[in-house]
Design a protein around this motif. Structure first.
Motif, mmCIF file in Angstrom:
data_model
loop_
_atom_site.group_PDB
_atom_site.id
_atom_site.type_symbol
_atom_site.label_atom_id
_atom_site.label_comp_id
_atom_site.label_asym_id
_atom_site.label_seq_id
_atom_site.Cartn_x
_atom_site.Cartn_y
_atom_site.Cartn_z
ATOM 1 N N THR A 138 45.829 27.115 36.543
ATOM 2 C CA THR A 138 45.544 28.499 36.887
ATOM 3 C C THR A 138 44.177 28.579 37.542
ATOM 4 O O THR A 138 43.321 27.699 37.352
ATOM 5 C CB THR A 138 45.577 29.393 35.645
ATOM 6 O OG1 THR A 138 45.258 30.738 36.010
ATOM 7 C CG2 THR A 138 44.582 28.936 34.592
ATOM 8 N N SER A 162 42.465 31.364 36.962
ATOM 9 C CA SER A 162 41.849 32.388 36.116
ATOM 10 C C SER A 162 40.852 31.732 35.172
ATOM 11 O O SER A 162 41.221 30.872 34.365
ATOM 12 C CB SER A 162 42.923 33.128 35.310
ATOM 13 O OG SER A 162 43.793 33.828 36.164
ATOM 14 N N LYS A 163 39.603 32.125 35.285
ATOM 15 C CA LYS A 163 38.562 31.543 34.440
ATOM 16 C C LYS A 163 38.803 31.873 32.972
ATOM 17 O O LYS A 163 39.320 32.922 32.633
ATOM 18 C CB LYS A 163 37.192 32.061 34.872
ATOM 19 C CG LYS A 163 36.766 31.600 36.254
ATOM 20 C CD LYS A 163 35.394 32.142 36.617
ATOM 21 C CE LYS A 163 34.973 31.680 37.999
ATOM 22 N NZ LYS A 163 33.641 32.219 38.374
ATOM 23 N N SER A 168 40.687 30.098 30.933
ATOM 24 C CA SER A 168 41.874 29.395 30.453
ATOM 25 C C SER A 168 41.569 27.911 30.319
ATOM 26 O O SER A 168 40.824 27.335 31.116
ATOM 27 C CB SER A 168 43.040 29.590 31.438
ATOM 28 O OG SER A 168 44.095 28.701 31.134
ATOM 29 N N TYR A 195 42.215 26.020 33.567
ATOM 30 C CA TYR A 195 41.498 26.454 34.773
ATOM 31 C C TYR A 195 41.301 25.257 35.684
ATOM 32 O O TYR A 195 40.712 24.245 35.299
ATOM 33 C CB TYR A 195 40.159 27.060 34.368
ATOM 34 C CG TYR A 195 39.294 27.545 35.496
ATOM 35 C CD1 TYR A 195 39.827 28.323 36.528
ATOM 36 C CD2 TYR A 195 37.942 27.239 35.528
ATOM 37 C CE1 TYR A 195 39.030 28.786 37.557
ATOM 38 C CE2 TYR A 195 37.127 27.703 36.556
ATOM 39 C CZ TYR A 195 37.685 28.470 37.567
ATOM 40 O OH TYR A 195 36.885 28.935 38.586
ATOM 41 N N GLU A 219 38.488 27.259 44.516
ATOM 42 C CA GLU A 219 39.927 27.453 44.388
ATOM 43 C C GLU A 219 40.610 27.300 45.740
ATOM 44 O O GLU A 219 41.708 26.750 45.844
ATOM 45 C CB GLU A 219 40.227 28.840 43.810
ATOM 46 C CG GLU A 219 39.740 29.049 42.389
ATOM 47 C CD GLU A 219 38.370 29.683 42.338
ATOM 48 O OE1 GLU A 219 37.591 29.487 43.310
ATOM 49 O OE2 GLU A 219 38.051 30.361 41.339
ATOM 50 N N LYS A 238 42.939 37.052 27.729
ATOM 51 C CA LYS A 238 42.756 35.602 27.800
ATOM 52 C C LYS A 238 42.862 34.972 26.412
ATOM 53 O O LYS A 238 43.421 33.883 26.251
ATOM 54 C CB LYS A 238 41.411 35.273 28.441
ATOM 55 C CG LYS A 238 41.347 35.605 29.925
ATOM 56 C CD LYS A 238 39.993 35.271 30.512
ATOM 57 C CE LYS A 238 39.950 35.621 31.992
ATOM 58 N NZ LYS A 238 38.609 35.362 32.583
#
Length: 224
Positions: free
Chosen positions: A14, A16-17, A19, A22, A33, A208
């Motif tokens: 992902t 998304s920070k 996770s 990440y 990214e 999260k």
């Protein structure tokens, strides 16, 4: 391009920070990214898709993913940019002014009491896309981005944002117990589990944190 019925391998990466999956936490050097996505051939694939059609292009992505493709979008010719509409990605940066004007004004009203498309932050973009397709685009498929934005605003004008509720805070251990108890009821679907926690049980859980605990419970069930 992948057909919607084509099986693909499961993955846990992902942008998304926060996770554990990440992607930038798994790469060396000072990569972004966008670098990762381009290395996978993402920019090339999108160029091919965009070049195949003269139709309207609707981009529905959360902010991290919209930021990921922003450098690619900045390279598009103005004629293509005029065919783009963007929903979601409310905290995206790095878009050209012509693409900023293609962003449709969806906001928290989509989760308010008048909305028929309430959900979680993670599916905000897909819900906004559905609203745009069903309520606006179906009636005005050939209008400009400016007109589409005005029609979205008109459709949401009478909607109010949701009232923030202060939920009960519980420990990770207790929260995982609740997830196990209601796992079958939700069919293992994390979106439905999160709605059960917030709407029915009034349990506060940052998204999260919820994703991390739900992944742990899912892994437990896989190993058992």
């Amino acid at each position: 391009m992948i057909h919607f019925e084509q099986p693909v391998p499961s993955y846990d990466l992902t942008v998304s920070k926060g996770s554990p999956d990440y992607i930038l936490g798994k790469l060396n050097d000072d990569k972004t990214e966008s670098d990762w996505w381009s290395a996978l051939g993402g920019a090339k694939a999108l160029h091919e898709v965009f070049d195949r059609t003269e139709c309207l292009i609707i981009i529905a992505l959360p902010s991290p993913y919209l930021r990921m493709i922003a450098p690619f979008l900045s390279e598009l010719p103005e004629s293509t940019c005029k065919r783009i509409r963007i929903v979601g990605g409310r905290d995206a940066r790095g878009l050209r002014p012509i693409l900023e004007s293609a962003r449709l004004p969806y906001d928290d009203r989509l989760d308010g009491p008048q909305s028929f498309l309430r959900g979680t932050k993670s599916d905000f973009a897909s819900r906004a896309l559905r609203h745009f397709a069903e309520v606006v685009l179906s009636k005005a498929p050939l209008e400009t981005a400016e007109t589409h934005a005005k029609q979205v605003e008109l459709a949401l004008a009478a909607w109010r944002p949701p009232v923030t509720k202060v939920g009960v805070r519980v420990s990770d251990t207790d929260l995982k117990s609740v997830l196990r108890e209601h796992w079958y009821r939700a069919g293992g679907r994390t979106t439905k589990l999160l709605r059960l926690l917030r709407d029915e049980m009034n349990i506060a859980c940052e998204q999260k944190r919820f994703a991390r605990l739900a992944a742990e419970v899912r892994e437990e069930r896989t190993l058992s």
